[in-house]
Scaffold this active site. Sequence first.
Site, short mmCIF file in Angstrom:
data_model
loop_
_atom_site.label_atom_id
_atom_site.label_comp_id
_atom_site.label_asym_id
_atom_site.label_seq_id
_atom_site.Cartn_x
_atom_site.Cartn_y
_atom_site.Cartn_z
N ASP A 397 0.94 -1.11 -0.03
CA ASP A 397 -0.07 0.06 -0.03
C ASP A 397 1.14 1.15 0.07
O ASP A 397 1.57 1.49 1.11
CB ASP A 397 -0.87 -0.07 1.08
CG ASP A 397 -1.80 1.03 1.26
OD1 ASP A 397 -1.63 2.09 0.81
OD2 ASP A 397 -3.08 0.98 1.77
N HIS A 398 0.77 2.08 -1.12
CA HIS A 398 1.74 3.09 -1.25
C HIS A 398 1.35 4.33 -0.57
O HIS A 398 2.28 5.37 -0.55
CB HIS A 398 1.85 3.54 -2.89
CG HIS A 398 3.04 3.92 -3.10
ND1 HIS A 398 4.16 4.74 -2.08
CD2 HIS A 398 3.93 3.89 -4.30
CE1 HIS A 398 5.17 5.15 -2.81
NE2 HIS A 398 5.28 4.69 -4.25
N ARG A 399 0.33 4.26 0.18
CA ARG A 399 -0.10 5.27 1.11
C ARG A 399 0.71 5.46 2.24
O ARG A 399 0.98 6.44 3.05
CB ARG A 399 -1.60 5.18 1.67
CG ARG A 399 -2.69 5.51 0.23
CD ARG A 399 -4.10 5.28 0.70
NE ARG A 399 -4.06 3.82 1.19
CZ ARG A 399 -5.41 3.10 1.45
NH1 ARG A 399 -6.33 4.00 1.41
NH2 ARG A 399 -5.59 1.99 1.74
#
Length: 426
Positions: A397-399
Amino acid sequence: MSIHEVFMPALSSTMTEGKIVSWVKSPGDKVEKGETVVVVESDKADMDVETFYEGYLAHIVVQAGDSAPVGAAIAYVAETEAEIEAAKSMGNSGGAAATPTATPQLVAATASVGTPTVASQNGSNHQEGRLVASPRARKLAKELKVDLTTLKGSGPYGRIVAEDVESVVGRTTAPTAPTTPAPSITPVAPPAPRTPAPVAAVPGQITPFNALQNAVIRNMVASLAVPEFRVSYTITTDGLDKLYKQIKSKGVTMTALLAKAVAVTLQKHPLLNASYSDQGVVYHGDINIAVAVAMDDGGLITPVLKNADQVDIYSLSRSWKSLVERARAKQLQPDEYNSGTFTLSNLGMYGVDTFDAILPPGQGSILAIGASRPQVVATPDGLFGVRQQMQVNITSDHRIIYGADAAAFLQDLAKLIETNPQSLTL
């Protein structure tokens, strides 16, 4: 008049409807308080549903094989035989409106929606002063003439399962997991790779999705809202393969070894074990490794190896064997498949070289593992040699997780597997 409505319970946070697998009781049968009356298929497992009232199963509204929304009436229980006909009339006419003098009350599995403890009021719950056993265990006990009250349940919350009954008559050894590895462990052959059963497809026919497949669909669609990225890495597995050959006769599986290696590495990388929330990064206190398992009737489920970094490899392997068996029998409790903090998807046993995995909702990362194959590589001394290597591919998850974070995790995982795999047995 005391007529009680049995309604479709919410057995998981994602369940919107349930399918009746089988009725344990028939119309007219006497039912005791806390006794299982029906088995319901939720989106992940088959669960026992009990009645909280003593009386008679007067009328079945939803037959075995049919489905109903959560909260819908599926049967009626009358407290006395004299009220059975009135209950039948209520069921046939669509409910209490047809009988103003009767006040139906909701019973059976009145669980809270949206929490992982939804099973706390259905057949999986252990309540003081009463016997809790699965339908299969009750059936076996009757066939084998085993007194259930003399058994101690090994299932969740002390629930008696079929294996407890079988162990009494010597059908299975049902060994308990040791807390530390010991030479006296009974050798158990690891299971062979399971090949999915061929789908019986009829041209032009539309086959409805089952509950598990619908749950997978919802999760996969939800994953589209997450900005994902992927990082690949090549890991040499000669040392791990050698270790596996040494200890597989003790029941150790490659899945457990890989889960253990990932869990130990996550100790150094808590961000990879974390998940996103609107308020910020959620750092989990436990390292629970979920592992994807394909189901014979379609869909997949992810049984969870809890605290995999702390459990010894022998106990972990036994836990995994039990989880897979119960997953395929649809006997897992919600907490056994929805409590993962990191997921593994291993297709190496099918000869797959590399693949991308889709991130499960509520987690920060999933690791896709390919097959270990002999490869010609350049050695540090400038020569050529043959090494066993596998490709792994992490989706994150790049968040909350960035490329450098994922790369550092894979680097440490490779270092552990390549240089110190023996530490996984400590």
